[in-house]
Design a protein around this motif. Structure first.
Motif, mmCIF file in Angstrom:
data_model
loop_
_atom_site.group_PDB
_atom_site.id
_atom_site.type_symbol
_atom_site.label_atom_id
_atom_site.label_comp_id
_atom_site.label_asym_id
_atom_site.label_seq_id
_atom_site.Cartn_x
_atom_site.Cartn_y
_atom_site.Cartn_z
ATOM 1 N N TRP A 72 -39.951 9.526 11.364
ATOM 2 C CA TRP A 72 -40.421 10.020 10.060
ATOM 3 C C TRP A 72 -40.807 11.506 10.147
ATOM 4 O O TRP A 72 -40.545 12.279 9.216
ATOM 5 N N ILE A 75 -37.681 13.445 9.885
ATOM 6 C CA ILE A 75 -37.211 13.437 8.491
ATOM 7 C C ILE A 75 -37.979 14.475 7.665
ATOM 8 O O ILE A 75 -37.407 15.183 6.839
ATOM 9 N N ARG A 78 -36.619 17.842 8.290
ATOM 10 C CA ARG A 78 -35.341 18.020 7.577
ATOM 11 C C ARG A 78 -35.557 18.290 6.093
ATOM 12 O O ARG A 78 -34.728 18.922 5.434
ATOM 13 N N GLN A 79 -36.695 17.814 5.567
ATOM 14 C CA GLN A 79 -37.037 18.061 4.156
ATOM 15 C C GLN A 79 -37.764 19.389 3.957
ATOM 16 O O GLN A 79 -38.086 19.761 2.834
#
Length: 428
Positions: A72, A75, A78-79
């Motif tokens: 997470w 992730i 990446r955001q």
């Protein structure tokens, strides 16, 4: 390179970019810590599955939760939510180390990871977030105290044979050492990068100040001189009763105004080169050369000059079109302005060479040429080889600065009385 690119795309995302060099390095380190943590959890899960007598179910559940949280955090990177990713990464790493360090013998060396996680707290946060780094380091130390001085464990206690203990020590040290080294190396490299940037900025500032001094001195003269000349001619023309003399004075005024306009254009080109970002596009060299000549060929000095473009009309190069126009226009204008009146056949020739790394452009003329003692000075700001020079003294300086902006080079080959050749190299 392929592995580095794959890791970069995995952590940041393909097509996502981080402008700040320091922030990029910190995000990459944070993502690499998450990947190391995932790999370690998978390795220890495998070991626990083999050692079934130690009731691996609870440990496997904890490993699974840790892996999910670390995924997470990647992730979130990446955001683009990098700070939030660290909020998940660091507590998870610390708590995971605490859970396993408190449930097994200190001889496994699990406590080494407390050092890595505390260093990581200072490496992945910026200076503005240094208070968070300190808080995480205190949190790490508190967990270390709980693990080694308080006989309490959430996970079942595990006892290992001497061989397994040795294996665990080797694995833990092998993972903790590079993790710590990565963090320290990042901090050293960022300091080194900042020092280089400071030196570079100081050099640029010194250069800018020197240029500004010369610029103010020279522009005050070069802007005032044509204006003073025009004012003088207006005064003389007003006192003249001869239409022929008035017409001649008007022509002289026009010439002074054109000179002033050229000087202002040079200043604009210099300013634009410093401010605008590089925009690369496919450019047809033959077509561009022809277009530039069309704008210059009507100058009085260009009437008897033969312009030869020895470039195939299908050749395309990748470059910043605006800057390439500035470079070529200035060099061709100079070749026109300083042609040799005594020669019957006057020419300007353009040649090229293209390879996978960039392209070369040769602008050759058979004009007056440049004396050897001036060849190293012609690219200086406001340099004029003689007082009769009609130029602003900015043309070749702008050419060199523009080529520098494109990470290119320029070389002069000249023989007085025979002509000059400028060789330009522009990398892709």
């Amino acid at each position: 390179m392929l592995v580095q690119k794959a890791i970069r795309n995995l952590i940041i995302g393909n097509g996502n970019f981080i402008e700040s060099h320091g922030e990029y390095k910190q995000v990459m380190l944070s993502g690499q810590y998450a990947l190391i943590g995932i790999l370690l959890c998978m390795l220890y899960s495998f070991i626990n599955i083999i050692q079934t007598k130690y009731a691996p179910a609870t440990s496997l559940f904890v490993f699974g939760i840790v892996i999910l949280i670390l995924i997470w955090s990647i992730i979130l990177h990446r955001q683009g939510r990098h700070c939030r990713a660290n909020y998940f990464l660091l507590p998870t790493m610390n708590i995971a180390v605490y859970l396993f360090a408190s449930s097994e013998s200190p001889k496994t060396g699990a406590f080494i990871f407390f050092i890595s996680t505390s260093i990581a707290a200072f490496a992945v946060f910026s200076y503005r977030q240094r208070l968070l780094s300190i808080l995480f380091a205190v949190f790490t130390y508190a967990l270390f105290i709980l693990a080694y001085f308080i006989d309490f464990s959430i996970l079942p206690k595990r006892e290992y044979s001497d061989d397994v203990l040795l294996f665990n020590v080797v694995v833990n040290f092998t993972a903790a050492l590079p993790a710590s080294v990565m963090a320290i190396y990042l901090m050293i490299s960022l300091n080194h990068y900042s020092a280089l940037q400071l030196v570079s900025n100081n050099r640029l500032l010194t250069k800018t100040n020197e240029e500004l001094d010369r610029f103010v001195y020279s522009t005050s003269h070069d802007l005032r001189a044509p204006l003073a000349s025009v004012l003088g001619l207006i005064d003389i023309a007003g006192k003249s009763s001869s239409p022929e003399e008035v017409s001649r004075y008007l022509g002289m005024m026009k010439e002074r105004i054109h000179s002033l306009d050229k000087f202002i254009k040079d200043i604009t080109d210099y300013s634009r080169n410093n401010r605008l970002d590089i925009q690369r596009e496919a450019i047809n060299l033959h077509q561009l050369s022809t277009e530039i000549w069309e704008t210059l060929k009507f100058a009085p000095e260009a009437q008897y000059i033969k312009f030869v473009v020895d470039i195939p009309d299908h050749i395309e190069v990748m470059a910043d079109k605006g800057r390439l126009v500035t470079i070529m226009s200035n060099l061709i204008s100079n070749a026109i302005r300083y042609h040799d009146h005594k020669k019957e056949e006057k020419f300007i020739k353009l040649r090229h060479q293209v390879n996978g790394k960039g392209f070369y452009l040769r602008i050759e003329d058979n004009g007056q040429g440049i004396a050897p003692e001036y060849q190293n000075k012609v690219f200086e700001m406001f340099f004029r080889a003689n007082e009769k020079s009609k130029g602003s003294g900015l043309g070749l300086y702008i050419v060199k600065e523009t080529i520098s902006k494109l990470s290119g080079t320029i070389r002069l080959e000249s023989t007085p009385g025979k002509g000059s050749t400028f060789v330009i190299k522009i990398p892709y």
